[in-house]
Write a protein that holds these residues in place. Sequence first.
Motif, mmCIF file in Angstrom:
data_model
loop_
_atom_site.group_PDB
_atom_site.id
_atom_site.type_symbol
_atom_site.label_atom_id
_atom_site.label_comp_id
_atom_site.label_asym_id
_atom_site.label_seq_id
_atom_site.Cartn_x
_atom_site.Cartn_y
_atom_site.Cartn_z
ATOM 1 N N LEU A 189 40.801 0.107 22.312
ATOM 2 C CA LEU A 189 40.974 -1.325 22.090
ATOM 3 C C LEU A 189 39.711 -2.083 22.486
ATOM 4 N N ALA A 190 39.075 -1.656 23.570
ATOM 5 C CA ALA A 190 37.831 -2.304 23.991
ATOM 6 C C ALA A 190 36.750 -2.152 22.932
ATOM 7 N N ASP A 191 36.650 -0.948 22.343
ATOM 8 C CA ASP A 191 35.662 -0.721 21.278
ATOM 9 C C ASP A 191 35.986 -1.570 20.055
ATOM 10 N N ALA A 192 37.278 -1.652 19.717
ATOM 11 C CA ALA A 192 37.679 -2.464 18.564
ATOM 12 C C ALA A 192 37.384 -3.940 18.816
ATOM 13 N N GLN A 193 37.541 -4.392 20.054
ATOM 14 C CA GLN A 193 37.251 -5.794 20.359
ATOM 15 C C GLN A 193 35.754 -6.069 20.285
ATOM 16 N N ARG A 194 34.936 -5.131 20.724
ATOM 17 C CA ARG A 194 33.482 -5.307 20.585
ATOM 18 C C ARG A 194 33.105 -5.459 19.114
ATOM 19 N N ALA A 195 33.692 -4.619 18.262
ATOM 20 C CA ALA A 195 33.413 -4.707 16.830
ATOM 21 C C ALA A 195 33.915 -6.030 16.263
ATOM 22 N N HIS A 196 35.056 -6.485 16.751
ATOM 23 C CA HIS A 196 35.611 -7.776 16.319
ATOM 24 C C HIS A 196 34.659 -8.913 16.673
ATOM 25 N N LEU A 197 34.134 -8.912 17.888
ATOM 26 C CA LEU A 197 33.214 -9.974 18.305
ATOM 27 C C LEU A 197 31.906 -9.913 17.530
ATOM 28 N N ALA A 198 31.441 -8.711 17.245
ATOM 29 C CA ALA A 198 30.220 -8.580 16.439
ATOM 30 C C ALA A 198 30.445 -9.126 15.036
ATOM 31 N N ARG A 199 31.622 -8.874 14.491
ATOM 32 C CA ARG A 199 31.970 -9.411 13.168
ATOM 33 C C ARG A 199 31.996 -10.932 13.187
ATOM 34 N N LEU A 200 32.603 -11.502 14.228
ATOM 35 C CA LEU A 200 32.637 -12.951 14.353
ATOM 36 C C LEU A 200 31.233 -13.533 14.479
ATOM 37 N N ASP A 201 30.392 -12.876 15.260
ATOM 38 C CA ASP A 201 29.028 -13.355 15.456
ATOM 39 C C ASP A 201 28.289 -13.454 14.127
ATOM 40 N N GLN A 202 28.415 -12.423 13.305
ATOM 41 C CA GLN A 202 27.742 -12.419 11.999
ATOM 42 C C GLN A 202 28.349 -13.467 11.069
ATOM 43 N N ALA A 203 29.663 -13.553 11.050
ATOM 44 C CA ALA A 203 30.334 -14.480 10.138
ATOM 45 C C ALA A 203 30.030 -15.933 10.516
ATOM 46 N N TYR A 204 30.070 -16.252 11.799
ATOM 47 C CA TYR A 204 29.754 -17.616 12.229
ATOM 48 C C TYR A 204 28.317 -17.979 11.889
ATOM 49 N N ALA A 205 27.391 -17.029 12.086
ATOM 50 C CA ALA A 205 25.990 -17.319 11.763
ATOM 51 C C ALA A 205 25.846 -17.677 10.289
ATOM 52 N N ALA A 206 26.517 -16.921 9.414
ATOM 53 C CA ALA A 206 26.428 -17.178 7.980
ATOM 54 C C ALA A 206 27.072 -18.518 7.625
ATOM 55 N N LEU A 207 28.223 -18.813 8.201
ATOM 56 C CA LEU A 207 28.918 -20.059 7.868
ATOM 57 C C LEU A 207 28.190 -21.280 8.412
ATOM 58 N N LEU A 208 27.637 -21.175 9.605
ATOM 59 C CA LEU A 208 26.886 -22.302 10.160
ATOM 60 C C LEU A 208 25.655 -22.598 9.307
ATOM 61 N N ALA A 209 24.974 -21.538 8.860
ATOM 62 C CA ALA A 209 23.820 -21.745 7.989
ATOM 63 C C ALA A 209 24.245 -22.366 6.662
ATOM 64 N N GLU A 210 25.350 -21.885 6.107
ATOM 65 C CA GLU A 210 25.837 -22.398 4.824
ATOM 66 C C GLU A 210 26.191 -23.876 4.908
ATOM 67 N N HIS A 211 26.729 -24.309 6.039
ATOM 68 C CA HIS A 211 27.188 -25.692 6.182
ATOM 69 C C HIS A 211 26.167 -26.586 6.889
ATOM 70 N N GLY A 212 25.013 -26.016 7.224
ATOM 71 C CA GLY A 212 23.928 -26.837 7.744
ATOM 72 C C GLY A 212 24.015 -27.192 9.213
ATOM 73 N N TYR A 213 24.598 -26.314 10.040
ATOM 74 C CA TYR A 213 24.712 -26.581 11.461
ATOM 75 C C TYR A 213 23.893 -25.572 12.262
ATOM 76 N N ASP A 214 23.338 -26.047 13.383
ATOM 77 C CA ASP A 214 22.617 -25.166 14.304
ATOM 78 C C ASP A 214 23.573 -24.452 15.265
#
Length: 438
Positions: free
Chosen positions: A5-30
């Motif tokens: 579960l700890a490994d799956a949560q690390r992967a989950h957070l890494a996924r969120l990190d990438q997705a947020y970076a893409a969405l923030l760039a798409e919507h023009g936020y730092d």
Amino acid sequence: MTNDLADAQRAHLARLDQAYAALLAEHGYDGVLLYSGRAHRHFADDQHASFATYGHFLHWVPLAGLEHSWLLIRPGQAPCLHFHAPRDFWHLAPQLPEEAWVEAFEVVYQEDGEAPRLPRGHFAVLGEVSEAQAERLGAALNPEALTLALDELRVRKSAYEVACLREANRRALAGHGAARDAFLAGGAELDCQLAYLKAARIRESALPYQSIVGINAHGGVLHYQHYDAEAPRQAHSLLVDGGHRYRGYCADITRSWAGPAASDDYRALLAGMDRLQRQLVGELAPGIGYVSMQERMHRGLAELLVAHGLVKASAEAAFETGITRAFCPHGLGHLLGLQVHDVGGRQDAQGRPLPPPPAHPALRLTRPLEAGMAITVEPGLYVIPMLLEPLRQGATAGMLDWARVEALGDHGGIRIEDNVVITGTGNDNLTRDLEASP
């Protein structure tokens, strides 16, 4: 917490990190600042109402019930958790657990719970934040486009999220079994609820929603909100809609049981509803439209009502005249996750609103199914006098066996609800799989 579960949560957070970076760039936020929220006092009182942590904050930080905390997310940097840890002798201050996920965050402990000062740039702030607070921060308050995009990010669950949903189901099912046993032993609704809480090992305020525990006619009140302390003289039926929350993720399960005084009609309908619910789950796969599944539920319900003699007309007539909608006025199901009725259910893949069809206004999921979605499947059949009474007039007046319908009134209703994850080729029924396991 297991290593898996700890490994799956690390992967989950890494996924969120990438997705947020893409969405923030798409919507023009730092960056974006997420507020966990806070409990509110009752009017003219010093007691607080129950509290639910903001879902987008909880998506990152698995601490349901955490108040006055802030999470700053900036692409290319570790998410910064401003963790509210007041010096307090009246209450036990929150503490971060000794778990691996904490290492993914920069943690700043703060006593006052005030929003952190933002660096230069274009930021958004999301959550229950006032316009004055947002103005002081210099941030856009709950911008709709970004919020909808983050809602959409929660629609498809990671392996970690599915594991949390599965564990929430396991714990909720323990409660359901105990509530059933209390009922069959002659208990009142309150006895069933207390048995549920004990077996599920949860306090009432930590449940994702107030349990519905309806004996006899109370099972026909869709959101029945009381717990009778006295058992009825005759126990016809029990309906329990009860959940659990694990690391923020919700279970939402309903079961119905026949009591010692149940009629043959009720027992037969209960078995028929169980078969119908299993058939509906069996049809779920990517690409299936949930509006069409709503229609499929009503057609199956029409066949059941005709087969058991409650409707004397054809199944097609029962469907077309709206008879089935009087017996089941709610939707077949909804998205499930960090909220019981999770975000994104009434919008399309582009985030545009997609309201329910006029014939089914209570349907909370109007989009086609996709792999990774977690949903509920909850067909119902109820004897609700205010909905059935209009059927005594007009074209439907002679289409029902009213004596048999009225005899079921003391039984209230039937609802059977499972939690299901859509896979690449079909579905994974979290609830039934756990019920079937030793």
